[in-house]
Design a protein around this motif. Sequence first.
Motif, PDB file in Angstrom:
ATOM      1  N   UNK A  23       0.817  -1.216   0.000  1.00 19.36           N
ATOM      2  CA  UNK A  23       0.000   0.000   0.000  1.00 19.36           C
ATOM      3  C   UNK A  23       0.849   1.264   0.000  1.00 19.36           C
ATOM      4  N   UNK A  24       1.852   1.319   0.877  1.00 17.55           N
ATOM      5  CA  UNK A  24       2.633   2.550   1.037  1.00 17.55           C
ATOM      6  C   UNK A  24       3.686   2.739  -0.049  1.00 17.55           C
ATOM      7  N   UNK A  25       4.199   1.628  -0.602  1.00 10.37           N
ATOM      8  CA  UNK A  25       5.267   1.726  -1.600  1.00 10.37           C
ATOM      9  C   UNK A  25       4.794   1.357  -3.000  1.00 10.37           C
ATOM     10  N   UNK A  26       3.524   1.021  -3.125  1.00 11.71           N
ATOM     11  CA  UNK A  26       2.923   0.715  -4.425  1.00 11.71           C
ATOM     12  C   UNK A  26       3.675  -0.409  -5.138  1.00 11.71           C
ATOM     13  N   UNK A  27       3.834  -1.520  -4.427  1.00 10.27           N
ATOM     14  CA  UNK A  27       4.486  -2.681  -5.021  1.00 10.27           C
ATOM     15  C   UNK A  27       3.589  -3.909  -4.860  1.00 10.27           C
ATOM     16  N   UNK A  28       3.840  -4.902  -5.704  1.00  5.46           N
ATOM     17  CA  UNK A  28       3.114  -6.171  -5.637  1.00  5.46           C
ATOM     18  C   UNK A  28       3.824  -7.089  -4.655  1.00  5.46           C
ATOM     19  N   UNK A  29       3.094  -7.623  -3.687  1.00  6.47           N
ATOM     20  CA  UNK A  29       3.648  -8.601  -2.755  1.00  6.47           C
ATOM     21  C   UNK A  29       2.854  -9.896  -2.856  1.00  6.47           C
ATOM     22  N   UNK A  30       3.530 -11.005  -2.582  1.00  8.46           N
ATOM     23  CA  UNK A  30       2.926 -12.323  -2.762  1.00  8.46           C
ATOM     24  C   UNK A  30       3.184 -13.203  -1.556  1.00  8.46           C
ATOM     25  N   UNK A  31       2.301 -14.143  -1.324  1.00  8.94           N
ATOM     26  CA  UNK A  31       2.548 -15.163  -0.321  1.00  8.94           C
ATOM     27  C   UNK A  31       3.705 -16.040  -0.781  1.00  8.94           C
ATOM     28  N   UNK A  32       4.642 -16.282   0.114  1.00  6.14           N
ATOM     29  CA  UNK A  32       5.764 -17.158  -0.208  1.00  6.14           C
ATOM     30  C   UNK A  32       5.414 -18.588   0.140  1.00  6.14           C
ATOM     31  N   UNK A  33       5.600 -18.950   1.394  1.00  5.77           N
ATOM     32  CA  UNK A  33       5.275 -20.296   1.834  1.00  5.77           C
ATOM     33  C   UNK A  33       5.806 -20.552   3.223  1.00  5.77           C
ATOM     34  N   UNK A  38      11.838 -25.125  10.156  1.00 10.13           N
ATOM     35  CA  UNK A  38      12.308 -23.946  10.896  1.00 10.13           C
ATOM     36  C   UNK A  38      11.183 -23.247  11.653  1.00 10.13           C
ATOM     37  N   UNK A  39       9.948 -23.604  11.358  1.00  9.13           N
ATOM     38  CA  UNK A  39       8.826 -22.962  12.023  1.00  9.13           C
ATOM     39  C   UNK A  39       8.562 -21.546  11.557  1.00  9.13           C
ATOM     40  N   UNK A  40       8.908 -21.244  10.306  1.00 12.77           N
ATOM     41  CA  UNK A  40       8.759 -19.885   9.783  1.00 12.77           C
ATOM     42  C   UNK A  40       7.916 -19.874   8.509  1.00 12.77           C
ATOM     43  N   UNK A  41       7.477 -18.681   8.126  1.00  6.18           N
ATOM     44  CA  UNK A  41       6.770 -18.501   6.863  1.00  6.18           C
ATOM     45  C   UNK A  41       7.065 -17.106   6.343  1.00  6.18           C
ATOM     46  N   UNK A  42       6.796 -16.864   5.054  1.00  2.84           N
ATOM     47  CA  UNK A  42       7.191 -15.574   4.492  1.00  2.84           C
ATOM     48  C   UNK A  42       6.225 -15.062   3.420  1.00  2.84           C
ATOM     49  N   UNK A  43       6.365 -13.771   3.163  1.00 10.71           N
ATOM     50  CA  UNK A  43       5.750 -13.087   2.029  1.00 10.71           C
ATOM     51  C   UNK A  43       6.861 -12.388   1.269  1.00 10.71           C
ATOM     52  N   UNK A  44       6.667 -12.172  -0.044  1.00 11.53           N
ATOM     53  CA  UNK A  44       7.757 -11.736  -0.908  1.00 11.53           C
ATOM     54  C   UNK A  44       7.323 -10.612  -1.847  1.00 11.53           C
ATOM     55  N   UNK A  45       8.314  -9.823  -2.265  1.00 13.08           N
ATOM     56  CA  UNK A  45       8.121  -8.841  -3.339  1.00 13.08           C
ATOM     57  C   UNK A  45       9.282  -9.006  -4.309  1.00 13.08           C
ATOM     58  N   UNK A  46       8.980  -9.403  -5.527  1.00  9.38           N
ATOM     59  CA  UNK A  46      10.009  -9.666  -6.532  1.00  9.38           C
ATOM     60  C   UNK A  46      10.298  -8.418  -7.362  1.00  9.38           C
ATOM     61  N   UNK A  47      11.587  -8.218  -7.681  1.00 12.62           N
ATOM     62  CA  UNK A  47      12.032  -7.069  -8.459  1.00 12.62           C
ATOM     63  C   UNK A  47      12.583  -7.526  -9.810  1.00 12.62           C
ATOM     64  N   UNK A  48      12.791  -6.574 -10.694  1.00 13.46           N
ATOM     65  CA  UNK A  48      13.139  -6.904 -12.078  1.00 13.46           C
ATOM     66  C   UNK A  48      14.474  -7.619 -12.233  1.00 13.46           C
TER      67      UNK A  48
END
Length: 230
Positions: A23-33, A38-48
């Motif tokens: 919202x604030x940086x006007x970028x597309x973010x996606x659910x990672x997995x 490790x007990x962790x999870x992530x979301x990602x924003x891919x760049x060119x």
Amino acid sequence: MLAFDHLVIATPKPEIAAANAAKTKNIVTLQGGEHKKWGTYNYLAFMENNSYIEWIGIHQPNNARKSDNPLIQLLFRKQQENRNGPIQYALRTYNMDGLVKHFRKHNIDYAGPFTGSRKKPDGTTLRWRMLFPQHDKFVLPFLIEWGNTSNRPKQNHHINNVSFTSIQYGNQTINFEEMIDIFQTVYQLKTPVLTNEKQQPIAEWPLENGILQVSTRDGIHATFDHLTFR
């Protein structure tokens, strides 16, 4: 030559942090997995230019606490201290075994390589290896080598029209010249270009897809074109 791979941002709720960035940086973010062991999870924003941002959080504290992976150990400590934001970044290599030999030859302490994997939302499995050079005074960026499948989205519209520009790291407990020497030795870098920014010295080296910097300014500062994360 090494490349910048991704910025690691610690957050208790990756889905919320990624949504706020969208919202604030006007970028597309996606659910990672999920990284189940490790007990962790992530979301990602891919760049060119084959780089990305990772918002990572813990949803199984017992798994995270028991992990021997230095990144998960660091994340767990930061979460316990309620300290969020950029905590690490990864440099991509295509010759991790060669780096291990280099570390052994020059008596550089390291941990790994650690194998990693996670199920992507489309059901495929992503695999990689991580190598952590160690220093007793500060956390060095880690190295990552991807398997047969790179960490890129299948849909082009999921890649932001933004490119990685530079990653800067500083630690005021380390002498600036000593920091330069450590980075040169560990990552097999040549003599850096020395510049100044707001009266602060900066040493920089070219990466495959941008610039690596060390400075006298504390913390991690990542720039993706007009966007800054710190």
